[in-house]
Design a protein around this motif. Structure first.
Motif, PDB file in Angstrom:
ATOM      1  N   PRO A  27      38.326  -1.193  40.800  1.00  0.00           N
ATOM      2  CA  PRO A  27      36.974  -0.972  41.327  1.00  0.00           C
ATOM      3  C   PRO A  27      36.692  -1.754  42.618  1.00  0.00           C
ATOM      4  O   PRO A  27      36.082  -1.213  43.548  1.00  0.00           O
ATOM      5  N   THR A  28      37.147  -3.005  42.668  1.00  0.00           N
ATOM      6  CA  THR A  28      36.925  -3.808  43.875  1.00  0.00           C
ATOM      7  C   THR A  28      37.728  -3.262  45.041  1.00  0.00           C
ATOM      8  O   THR A  28      37.219  -3.146  46.162  1.00  0.00           O
ATOM      9  N   HIS A  31      36.153   0.006  46.246  1.00  0.00           N
ATOM     10  CA  HIS A  31      34.887  -0.288  46.915  1.00  0.00           C
ATOM     11  C   HIS A  31      35.133  -0.740  48.349  1.00  0.00           C
ATOM     12  O   HIS A  31      34.483  -0.259  49.299  1.00  0.00           O
ATOM     13  N   ASN A  34      36.602   2.230  50.538  1.00  0.00           N
ATOM     14  CA  ASN A  34      35.584   3.191  50.962  1.00  0.00           C
ATOM     15  C   ASN A  34      34.624   2.590  51.980  1.00  0.00           C
ATOM     16  O   ASN A  34      34.075   3.299  52.827  1.00  0.00           O
ATOM     17  N   GLN A  35      34.427   1.289  51.895  1.00  0.00           N
ATOM     18  CA  GLN A  35      33.546   0.604  52.841  1.00  0.00           C
ATOM     19  C   GLN A  35      34.205   0.415  54.202  1.00  0.00           C
ATOM     20  O   GLN A  35      33.572   0.633  55.245  1.00  0.00           O
ATOM     21  N   GLU A  57      35.302   6.521  43.059  1.00  0.00           N
ATOM     22  CA  GLU A  57      34.846   7.410  44.123  1.00  0.00           C
ATOM     23  C   GLU A  57      35.951   7.714  45.124  1.00  0.00           C
ATOM     24  O   GLU A  57      36.608   6.816  45.637  1.00  0.00           O
ATOM     25  N   LEU A 221      32.318  -9.719  44.450  1.00  0.00           N
ATOM     26  CA  LEU A 221      33.082  -8.484  44.355  1.00  0.00           C
ATOM     27  C   LEU A 221      33.898  -8.320  43.080  1.00  0.00           C
ATOM     28  O   LEU A 221      34.308  -7.205  42.753  1.00  0.00           O
TER      29      LEU A 221
END
Length: 273
Positions: A27-28, A31, A34-35, A57, A221
């Motif tokens: 997940p981190t 994240h 995508n950022q 995502e 995070l």
């Protein structure tokens, strides 16, 4: 006839190697990906062993099967990749800096034009490099260990398949065969010093590195239970890695002699040479 300009998604797949034991990092990692690569339009795959039900995502999770070593996982995932090129990274290499799609496209354009099979995206080891006509790009001579590495780099899909061989190997065993196999199949390989895909190294020996721990805490995070590496162990790790870099600059005959002595002293060597 005018040549059709292909989108990045038509040329490149982003492949993140992992396994179930490291799924707490996903997940981190995603994240941050995508950022920091917000305009990424290429397919992104996490390659793991066991089935995992996490929903992430803009990412697919492909499970090659419980107990599959890395060579088996790669063989499995190559059948699910349709692009000519694969950008390979690792689950605990967090992308904490902005990634420019145009700079990635530039490297793929060069690979197309010059017939490169592989471009390494970090500068270790520094030996065996010849300057090319392209800024920040150096040809690899493939005359030493670890010139070709699994992470982080851009690969031609068919070249990656050629490096697999017939044996079942774990990640450490497989990586030390890559340079030898690249020589065997006549691979054309290079290294880019342009920092097109900068990463933060997060985990070693199952524990979060102190520098990464500070970053993760600062930005809130990571909320998993993975332990932090003690500072004493981190210092020892740094000394060991510095020694390896120094050895890489020595003549090959001297390096081999020192390596044999280290093995006799009980240190483990994964070298294919």
């Amino acid at each position: 006839m005018q040549k059709i300009k292909l989108m990045l998604k038509d040329r490149l797949t982003l492949l993140i190697h992992s396994c179930d034991k490291f799924s707490d990092l996903w997940p981190t990692h995603i994240h941050l990906l995508n950022q920091n690569w917000a305009d990424r339009d290429c397919r992104t795959i996490i390659l793991t062993d066991r089935q995992n039900l996490q929903q992430l995502e803009r990412v697919e999770i492909k499970a090659a099967g419980d107990g599959q070593e890395i060579t088996g996982r790669i063989k499995y995932v190559l059948d699910h990749i349709c692009t000519d090129y694969i950008l390979v990274t690792l689950d605990d290499y967090f992308p904490t800096t902005k990634i420019d799609s145009e700079r990635i496209k530039r490297l793929i354009d060069i690979m197309d034009k010059e017939g490169y099979d592989y471009i390494r995206l970090f500068n270790q080891p520094k030996t065996g490099q010849n300057k090319t006509k392209y800024k920040n790009l150096y040809d690899l001579q493939l005359n030493g260990d670890y010139q070709v590495n699994l992470y982080v780099g851009i690969w031609r899909k068919d070249f990656m398949a050629k490096t697999l061989g017939c044996r079942t190997l774990n990640a450490w065993e497989f990586e030390v065969t890559l340079t030898e196999n690249a020589r065997r199949v006549g691979g054309k390989c290079a290294v880019s010093l342009g920092r097109e895909f900068p990463i933060l190294d997060v985990v070693r020996k199952g524990r979060i590195l102190p520098k990464a721990s500070r970053y993760l805490k600062k930005h809130d995070l990571y909320h998993g239970s993975r332990p932090i590496m003690p500072r004493s162990a981190y210092i020892k790790l740094g000394i060991k890695e510095m020694g390896s870099r120094v050895l890489s600059y020595l003549p090959k005959s001297v390096y081999q002699t020192i390596k044999v002595l280290c093995v006799k002293m009980g240190m483990k060597s994964f070298s294919a040479q």
